[in-house]
Design an enzyme around this catalytic site. Sequence first.
Site: not given
Length: 965
Positions: A536, A539, A612
């Site tokens: 997770d 980015e 999300d």
Amino acid sequence: MRLSSLSGVLLLLTCLPSALALKAGDFKTCAQSGFCRRGRALAERANANAGAWTSPYSVDPSTLVIAPHEAQFTAGVKSSLYPDIKFGLDVRVHKDGVVRVRMDEVGGLRKRYDEAASWALIQQPEISSEIRWTAGKKDVRAVYGRKKEFEVVITFEPLRVTLLRNGKEQVVLNGQGLLHMEHFRTKEETPATAQVEGGEEGEQVVIKAENPRAWFEGESEDAYWDETFLSWTDSKPKGPESLSLDINFPNHGHVYGIPQRATHLDLPTTTGENPTFTDPYRLYNADVFEYLASSPMSLYGSIPLMHAHSPDSTVAIFNAIASETWIDVSHPTRSSTNTQWVSESGILDVFILPGPTPSDVFAQYATLTGAAPLPAHWALGYHQCRWNYVSTDDVRSVQKRFDEEDIPVDVFWLDIEYAEEHKYFIWDRKNFPDPVDMMKDVEAVGRKMVVIVDPHLKRSSNYPVYQEASELNVLVKPKNGEGEYEGWCWSGSSSWVDFFNPNSWDWWKGLFKTTVRDDGKFSWLDSTENVHVWNDMNEPSIFNGPEITMPKDSIHYGGWEHRDVHNINGMLFHNLTSQAVSTRSDPPKRPFVLTRSFYAGSQRFGAMWTGDNLGTWDHMAVGIYMVLANGVAGMTFAGSDVGGFFGNPEPEMLVRWYQVGAFNPFFRAHAHLDTKRREPFLLDEPYKSIVRDILRLRYSMLPVWYTAFHEGSLTGVPVLRPHYVMFPQDEAGFSIDDQYFVGSSGLLVKPVVQKGVTETSVYLPEDQVGIALVYYNYFTNYIYTGSAKGKNVTVPSALHQTPLLIRGGSIVSTRERPRRSSPLMKYDPFTLRVALDKSGNAKGDLYLDDGETYDYQQGNYIWREFVAGKNGKKGVKISSKDLGIAGRAGNEFEMSMESVRVEKIVVVGLGGKPTSVKLEAGGKELEWTYEPGVAADGKKEGEGSVLVIKDPGVGVGIDWVVVVS
């Protein structure tokens, strides 16, 4: 959420990305991005001066060099704006017909980033040795294809690249003259100025300039050397280096791809008359909390691949660039599409995929970046997750409740709270005192665990992972290139591994070993081979960074700025983690690694999810569009969080979301730590029983999903297939994205994504040869007759009903015995559902292997084709034959499955009651029942006839023929 210090609490309260809702102001619009403003302004000037506009870039014919034995040429390119600046052009045609166009500045003050393609491609593509370039006075061209139907033309002045098929333009680069590669310059260069005269209706526009460059580049230096957004200033030591390029599809009115974005599959317009969005689509991997359900905003991943489609053909372009990119889309006519791509840095490196069918385009893209590999079989089961299961006892309790309620599940997940102070790999011993025993309890019934490992490393002297990374000097550096970049994430003060640095690779893979390492470095001893990983925040997400990510002037290996490689960053983390999980076992097993951030080629390393999302009907719907778009771009192992990450969905919504999830390739329920617990066993009746049935349906269809993944691993075709992929000439289906097909199975699903629905309209596409199709309700065998022009039918869709049809002409293989987890189904028998078309024919296939290892690559698998063909006036012959490699020897898996049989064959749509049902070998009469229905031959709507053949006594891995007379 536990934080290590009061200062950490205060920082996260002020810097968390949109703690309650999306703050659009945290993220740039095009108007707030200097290079995007410049690119759009260029297009506006071109449109305003269409009669006088011409591209300043041209090929110098005297520099043309054609390779003698390959379809490749190079040439110099010059710009009339800057005669002293040189560019190099390289054009080649690959063996499969893909055209690659590269252009770079030659001998400039600095070097542009040119390594994006090397990370995305699986190998250097093979250049054709059969195609030849022909040079003329005005252009250079090549003709190729089985029927010489393709032609690629590079026009010299101005530079223009055109792909044609049968004389019809398919793809055009720089047709509008928007190509602009901002060359490297010094800060002292004088900005250009210009005047525009005329412009009245019917009057020719005249451009006058004190400096002739102003008409093209604009009148001022707009964010050339630095740029401020909110409280952050981005230094730009290299100055302007953006790249603008128009890529047009003159005969294709629909475009798809460029994920990730929350909008429809058929990309809405961003410019032109009445655009749907006023901002371009943005590709810039970002942690966008509670993203909008309809927006061109960038999200977690970026794949610069676009399909263009028409009834005549499908083409695509892959723009291999790693920096932030904005894309405008317009339709000057109903049957054409114009796009402008504006990137912050990098070279021009465009791959033109000629098609001409969707399957051709998928194969061509897979040849470049790879197909999604065959995942572990268990990974296609149901995954149960939340932030957070708080202890080992909590995990055991959740597993116990699933078993007590007879609800299947394959995987339990742990979010960040398992780790002491969010130091990944290090267990919080207060709440997880016995992690290995917990894992073994889960493994005892064939289940697995997935544990989160994020890319931020807590800057702490008692965290060996950070200490080793620091000693190896493999951490991202700040803009001055000294020391280590420091930002904030879940663990507080953090640094990030620079996976562009080769020295990080073996070290990172070594962390996942479950045994003591010879070199004394850290290894994950508190783990087992059955623990897989969730990447997770890659980015990367940085709470105190600009746009919740890393400053663009941070420095990576080789001296490249983060702006050059941003969109690739998350893929490298995913790649190395996937390798680490695979090699922790001997022999290696197929890893499961979920990623949030991705780029072209990420499909090779595992699954992704849509981030999300919110527990709303709109987010349920847009999740379907996003999964389809990711599949079109190769990232087919995809899904959205069931129930939504945020919020507390009512029972009806949660049930509908399980129906959506059951028909996603990746099927996971997940929830934020502030939400109520919503495991399916907590639901009241009838909702709990409905969800149980949905999960059992998913498990019964695991053979369908696994076979679809196998096909995709060979062809690159996505697991979920939009209508334009299945029926490329049916214009009524080109924009449909709320229903889709699962592989080649013939299953057509339309999930319900609205409240209070009891019936829904399903579009039955036209047959490509003008023959009306027939579809059957999967659960009731009700017949829906299609139309040669396409047709909408009404399907019952009460809360307990999933709108699921099976196309006539299909054979679907299922396993109908409920089990607690998928590994327990390994030796279960199969049911074949034969849905006959109007001619009395059907076919389908089934692929099986051990589901975990790579032994299938040595021929250890079962791959069968089932065929039903008409036998007399109303009968049918159903046969099984091997699709595997001829002459395979020593197929240990096939031998291990000798006891696995076909326990039932269900034939739907038979023309009348049989007189006999026998095995062709031996002539043994089989036990069977027949229900005639009201529309036995499938020629009108109504209940279809059903023949059930009980236990025909045939193995799943052998040849056999059942004769229905």
